[in-house]
Scaffold this motif. Structure first.
Motif, PDB file in Angstrom:
ATOM      1  N   PHE A 441       6.389  -5.313 -22.182  1.00  0.00           N
ATOM      2  CA  PHE A 441       5.344  -5.257 -23.202  1.00  0.00           C
ATOM      3  C   PHE A 441       5.196  -6.619 -23.880  1.00  0.00           C
ATOM      4  N   ASP A 442       3.961  -6.969 -24.196  1.00  0.00           N
ATOM      5  CA  ASP A 442       3.707  -8.197 -24.941  1.00  0.00           C
ATOM      6  C   ASP A 442       3.933  -7.988 -26.440  1.00  0.00           C
ATOM      7  N   LEU A 443       3.795  -6.739 -26.885  1.00  0.00           N
ATOM      8  CA  LEU A 443       3.821  -6.481 -28.318  1.00  0.00           C
ATOM      9  C   LEU A 443       4.084  -4.997 -28.571  1.00  0.00           C
ATOM     10  N   VAL A 444       4.762  -4.731 -29.707  1.00  0.00           N
ATOM     11  CA  VAL A 444       5.002  -3.351 -30.123  1.00  0.00           C
ATOM     12  C   VAL A 444       4.454  -3.177 -31.542  1.00  0.00           C
ATOM     13  N   VAL A 445       3.695  -2.110 -31.767  1.00  0.00           N
ATOM     14  CA  VAL A 445       3.221  -1.754 -33.108  1.00  0.00           C
ATOM     15  C   VAL A 445       4.038  -0.554 -33.555  1.00  0.00           C
ATOM     16  N   MET A 446       4.837  -0.732 -34.632  1.00  0.00           N
ATOM     17  CA  MET A 446       5.797   0.300 -35.032  1.00  0.00           C
ATOM     18  C   MET A 446       5.517   0.863 -36.420  1.00  0.00           C
ATOM     19  N   ASP A 447       5.496   2.187 -36.511  1.00  0.00           N
ATOM     20  CA  ASP A 447       5.450   2.856 -37.809  1.00  0.00           C
ATOM     21  C   ASP A 447       6.818   2.673 -38.459  1.00  0.00           C
ATOM     22  N   LEU A 448       6.825   2.272 -39.724  1.00  0.00           N
ATOM     23  CA  LEU A 448       8.098   1.989 -40.380  1.00  0.00           C
ATOM     24  C   LEU A 448       8.878   3.263 -40.688  1.00  0.00           C
ATOM     25  N   THR A 449       8.181   4.297 -41.127  1.00  0.00           N
ATOM     26  CA  THR A 449       8.864   5.517 -41.580  1.00  0.00           C
ATOM     27  C   THR A 449       8.585   6.673 -40.632  1.00  0.00           C
ATOM     28  N   VAL A 450       9.648   7.262 -40.094  1.00  0.00           N
ATOM     29  CA  VAL A 450       9.537   8.442 -39.215  1.00  0.00           C
ATOM     30  C   VAL A 450      10.450   9.520 -39.791  1.00  0.00           C
TER      31      VAL A 450
END
Length: 516
Positions: A441-450
């Motif tokens: 992957f070139d990039l990951v978009v992550m939700d901070l709170t799960v």
């Protein structure tokens, strides 16, 4: 010879008493509080200089022989008379809270302490000291406001988190709908109106989030003068109100988050516009101020930049002055009651203070203090829009399926290859598998709170251990975690706040992918 001795001793006693009175009055003139003496009828026999300084009256206007009750507001004078006479007759000390009247029609809270004065074995009057409680009351009000905002912030934060996830799906799908609508003017008009409504809802959640302890701030040295020159005219667009700016060239820099202080300015200017339905002018001024520790403002000693926004509108009724910064308090038919509460919360979080002076029928003036700084302001980066340099492969991790789906569709719309994950653990498995297959992957978009799962912060730490070159953007609608205010410290390369539109997400991805 016995008569002469008695007269001499009495004369010495009288001289000693007079000398004692002179020492008392000399000392009283130096005290920072009001000191007074009353005779046995409750009439003033002495008032020190401090009373005239704080009340605005002259010695010619309040003379010896005046009734002590006249020093206080009209509604309390009868009670003051009763208390004074009861204490003179009873011979006991007493303490009461009253409002001291000022010549300008105002008043200030005070506590009065009186004790009887004896001469030749009988009560000859009262001697008292009046302490100004203005500063103490202000501190109590500040603490009360802070408690209210903290309580509502906890509630608002939880609501905003869920609401922003919903808005992300709404805004994202509207963006995609506009792309699919092409040149269909009527459909585009409907979608644009829906987008505008969603953006207003986003603005409302942002104001709610300012009550939350976890709101992100990007505080850095900046010019409040430059911000005022752009933010004030922008807020006045379409109104019949004209700005008048008085901004000195030697104004110090202040430390603030430009987005949040812009919101404060916008809220205050809109408040001024609404108070002048027939139009008029809004006067904005600024100055450098140095505050001492002994000042009446609830601020630490130091240097501050003060700016004021003044209108000539309807003014604020006296009974509402202590309520205007309360969340959800509004006298406007369509007001949310969040504008001034938001301004108060933002300024307090910046280590500053906001005050208001208002006269019904004559207008209002809001005064804002922000800590000054003598560090240089960082240079603004100039960005130019461009297309993605390649078909980026992006992994989106979010616990909300609506957000995952709309983010995937938006990124696919601009040519990205996208995979999604529901939490950090699943994201790590997908990321490792892609890397080991030679197609990372070139990039990951992550939700901070799960909730109940691994969030973006923990997942990225694990990811960086086996791939130090991993690039990630943190995404959140709300969090009390300090990651959002200092995301680079935790390894993230960018931040996108929910809800977001396609162009906003795209811009953040551009900035991150362009980094080496």
């Amino acid at each position: 010879m016995g008569v002469i001795r008695d007269v001499t001793e009495r004369k010495k006693a009288e001289e000693a008493l007079q000398e004692s009175e002179e020492r008392f009055r000399t000392l009283a003139e130096l005290l920072p509080e009001i000191v007074l003496e009353l005779d046995e009828r409750g009439l003033i026999s002495y008032l020190n200089r401090r009373y005239y300084d704080v009340s605005g009256y002259s010695r010619d206007e309040v003379k010896e022989g005046a009734e002590a009750a006249e020093m206080f507001v009209a509604s309390q004078r009868q009670q003051v008379r009763k208390n004074i006479l009861e204490q003179i007759n009873g011979g006991e000390a007493w303490i009461h809270e009253f409002e001291v009247a000022r010549k300008d029609g105002g008043s200030f809270p005070a506590i009065a302490r009186f004790t009887p004065v004896y001469k030749y074995g009988r009560i000859a009057g009262m001697r008292g000291i009046i302490f100004d409680l203005t500063e103490r009351k202000q501190l109590e009000e500040e603490q009360s406001k802070g408690s209210k905002l903290e309580s509502i912030g906890i509630l608002a934060g939880g609501i905003a988190h869920d609401f922003n996830n919903i808005l992300t799906a709404i805004l994202g799908n509207i963006t995609l709908g506009k792309i699919c609508a092409g040149k269909n003017a009527e459909l585009n008009r409907f979608l644009s109106e829906a987008e505008d409504a969603s953006l207003r809802a986003r603005s409302l959640t942002q104001q709610l989030l300012t009550f939350s302890r976890g709101i992100t701030t990007d505080i850095k040295p900046a010019s409040i003068a430059i911000l005022l020159k752009t933010a004030v005219p922008f807020a006045l667009r379409g109104s019949n109100v004209t700005p008048v700016l008085h901004l000195p060239e030697d104004l110090w820099l202040a430390e603030f988050d430009e987005d949040q202080i812009s919101q404060v300015i916008n809220n205050l200017v809109i408040n001024a516009v609404q108070s002048m339905p027939e139009g008029g002018t809004v006067t904005v001024s600024a100055e450098n101020v140095t505050l001492k520790a002994s000042g009446r403002l609830p601020l630490e000693e130091g240097k501050y930049v003060k700016f004021s926004i003044r209108d000539k509108g309807l003014g604020i009724p006296k009974e509402n002055l202590n309520k205007i910064f309360d969340p959800y308090f509004s006298t406007k038919e369509h007001g949310s009651g969040l504008g001034l509460a938001t301004a108060y919360s933002v300024i307090k979080r910046h280590g500053g203070y906001i005050a208001v002076n208002s006269t019904p029928g004559a207008g209002s003036e809001f005064q804002i203090y922000l800590p000054a700084t003598f560090e240089k302001a960082p240079e603004r980066a100039v960005e130019t829009p461009e297309d993605l340099e390649h078909r980026a492969k992006i992994l989106v991790m979010d616990d909300d399926k609506m957000v995952r789906d709309v983010a995937r569709r938006m990124l696919e719309q601009i040519g990205c290859v996208v995979e999604v994950a529901g939490d950090g653990a699943e994201a790590l498995k997908i990321y490792k598998k892609a890397r080991s297959s030679g197609n990372p992957f070139d990039l990951v978009v992550m939700d901070l709170t799960v909730p109940g799962g691994m969030g973006g912060k923990e997942a990225l730490q694990k990811m960086l251990k086996f791939d130090p070159r991993a690039r990630a953007i943190v995404s959140s609608g709300y969090s009390q975690d300090q990651v959002l205010s200092n995301y680079e410290k935790y390894g993230f390369k960018g931040l996108i706040s929910k809800p977001y539109r396609l162009e906003e997400l795209r811009n953040v991805i551009h900035r991150v992918l362009k980094r080496k």
